[in-house]
Design a protein around this motif. Structure first.
Motif, PDB file in Angstrom:
ATOM      1  N   HIS A   1      52.122  85.886  80.497  1.00  0.00           N
ATOM      2  CA  HIS A   1      52.885  85.250  81.582  1.00  0.00           C
ATOM      3  C   HIS A   1      53.259  83.803  81.263  1.00  0.00           C
ATOM      4  O   HIS A   1      54.036  83.186  81.984  1.00  0.00           O
ATOM      5  CB  HIS A   1      52.126  85.351  82.919  1.00  0.00           C
ATOM      6  CG  HIS A   1      50.880  84.518  82.981  1.00  0.00           C
ATOM      7  ND1 HIS A   1      49.637  85.007  82.668  1.00  0.00           N
ATOM      8  CD2 HIS A   1      50.693  83.223  83.306  1.00  0.00           C
ATOM      9  CE1 HIS A   1      48.739  84.040  82.809  1.00  0.00           C
ATOM     10  NE2 HIS A   1      49.363  82.952  83.190  1.00  0.00           N
ATOM     11  N   GLU A   2      52.702  83.264  80.179  1.00  0.00           N
ATOM     12  CA  GLU A   2      53.076  81.899  79.776  1.00  0.00           C
ATOM     13  C   GLU A   2      54.106  81.912  78.647  1.00  0.00           C
ATOM     14  O   GLU A   2      54.433  80.872  78.085  1.00  0.00           O
ATOM     15  CB  GLU A   2      51.826  81.121  79.338  1.00  0.00           C
ATOM     16  CG  GLU A   2      50.907  80.819  80.515  1.00  0.00           C
ATOM     17  CD  GLU A   2      49.550  80.278  80.096  1.00  0.00           C
ATOM     18  OE1 GLU A   2      49.251  80.280  78.882  1.00  0.00           O
ATOM     19  OE2 GLU A   2      48.807  79.863  80.991  1.00  0.00           O
TER      20      GLU A   2
ATOM     21  N   LYS B   1      48.823  83.853  76.707  1.00  0.00           N
ATOM     22  CA  LYS B   1      48.921  84.763  77.849  1.00  0.00           C
ATOM     23  C   LYS B   1      50.387  85.196  77.971  1.00  0.00           C
ATOM     24  O   LYS B   1      51.281  84.334  77.900  1.00  0.00           O
ATOM     25  CB  LYS B   1      48.521  84.040  79.143  1.00  0.00           C
ATOM     26  CG  LYS B   1      47.087  83.518  79.138  1.00  0.00           C
ATOM     27  CD  LYS B   1      46.146  84.591  79.626  1.00  0.00           C
ATOM     28  CE  LYS B   1      44.734  84.052  79.747  1.00  0.00           C
ATOM     29  NZ  LYS B   1      43.739  85.139  79.610  1.00  0.00           N
TER      30      LYS B   1
END
Ligand code: NDP
Length: 342
Positions: A104-105, A102
């Motif tokens: 955002h990770e 992801k």
């Protein structure tokens, strides 16, 4: 793409048969996900614990699952607005030539600022661990004495250099005369003791006592084993022990019975904590990323100014990752252990 999976759980030291290299299709990209071609993957001591089923602070790798871990590489497809093809990024892509995560990770990297490998070592998780453990839990004060094992690794070398910058006497423990020379000449330690030169903890303790004439105020615990046994009686009243790792025991499997683990008897250990009024605090760095920005602001400029040195040990090829990992667990590495995949 290729990936290295856990084929079976090791008993003691990991062996070739515990790993299996597989060729599989590239994963499909989901919503908000990014596909990365990995350039370098990280090998870290904690990965040994993940190979066991024993209870730990994070879940074990399952059989036939890709070995987990941090890696850096180039974005080759993106469904996340924060990443474009050609960007460099850090993420938990595991032991594999490609990874999907992801957006955002993941963390975007600027290769013009520092080599991308530094995001796995000196400016990444291990460097942050050394900085956090020392400054938050070690509470170093000018004039004190600090001892750290695995002194030339990414955690130990950060601990030693930050402690030196705060005016402490810094004594490292490392395996072999070459590593000890690196600790003093490259990282600026005041002294370094070769633990391999001493058969027993009491012999090692004598050598440490000679290098720590004022006793030890901070023992940054990376190793356990003979080192812990040697250090404890030298701790000063009010001493601090940031408990970071115990690599000497990782192959023992969880906290099971093992001859070496019994060398430090519980009552003796407990008593020394009491009589010296020691503060012993275990920490898991993944729970402290709220401080990562402070670390970057403190150490980033020092690295750019050449005031912080770092070392890397780079193996080549995913097929050689298991051998490099075994070597790391026995001290075969000098500096942050990486595997170059491209
Ligand atoms: P290193 O790159 O320093 O590699 C491990 C080193 O440990 C080896 O090179 C070796 O150095 C030393 N070692 C291995 N076996 C023994 C032994 N039996 N006796 C003495 N020394 C031994 O690792 P890192 O810097 O990445 O990690 C250092 C420690 O920090 C580890 O215990 C790791 O698990 C821990 N850690 C903990 C974290 C946390 O959140 N709590 C996060 C990151 C790391 P030498 O040859 O010099 O002895």
């Amino acid at each position: 793409m290729q990936r290295m999976v856990l084929a079976s759980r090791p008993i003691g030291e990991p062996k070739d048969e515990n790993f299996r290299l597989e060729t599989v299709d590239l994963p499909e990209l989901g919503e908000g996900e990014v596909l990365v071609r990995v350039h370098y993957m990280s090998l870290d001591p904690y990965m040994r614990g993940r190979m066991d089923e024993a209870k730990s602070y994070s879940a074990a790798v399952q059989i036939d699952e890709t070995m987990g871990g941090g890696a850096v590489g180039e974005v080759i497809a993106s469904n996340h607005k924060g990443f474009s093809t050609g960007d460099f990024a850090l993420g938990m892509f595991g032991w594999a030539t490609h990874g999907v995560a992801k957006g955002h990770e993941m963390q975007k990297l600027n290769p013009d600022l520092a080599p991308i490998t530094t995001a796995l070592g000196v400016m990444g998780m291990p460097g942050f661990t050394g900085w956090y453990g020392l400054t938050e839990l070690g509470k170093p004060k000018d004039g004190e004495t600090l001892v750290v094992g695995a002194a030339t690794g990414p955690v130990g070398s950060m601990v030693g250099q930050i402690a030196k910058s705060k005016g402490l006497r810094v004594v490292g423990i490392a395996g072999g005369s070459e590593k000890c020379a690196k600790a003093t000449d490259t990282y600026g330690f005041d002294a370094c003791i070769d633990h391999k030169a001493f058969e027993t903890a009491s012999e090692l303790r004598k050598a440490m006592a000679a290098e720590c004439p004022q006793g030890i105020d901070i023992y940054f615990e990376n190793v356990g084993g003979k080192l812990l046994d040697a250090v404890l009686p030298l701790m000063n009243v009010g001493g601090r022990i940031p408990l970071c790792g115990m690599i000497a025991w990782y192959n023992a499997g969880g906290l099971g019975a093992d001859a070496e683990m019994e060398s430090l008897s519980g009552p003796r250990l407990w008593r020394s904590i009491l009589v010296n009024q020691l503060s012993v605090k275990g920490f898991i760095i993944s729970n402290h990323y709220d401080r990562y920005g402070d670390f970057l602001r403190d150490v980033g400029p020092k690295l750019a100014a050449g005031e912080i040195a770092y070392g890397e040990d780079i193996a080549e090829g995913l097929e050689n990752a298991p051998a490099a990992f075994r070597s790391l667990l026995k001290g075969g590495n000098t500096g942050k252990q990486l595997v170059k995949l491209i």
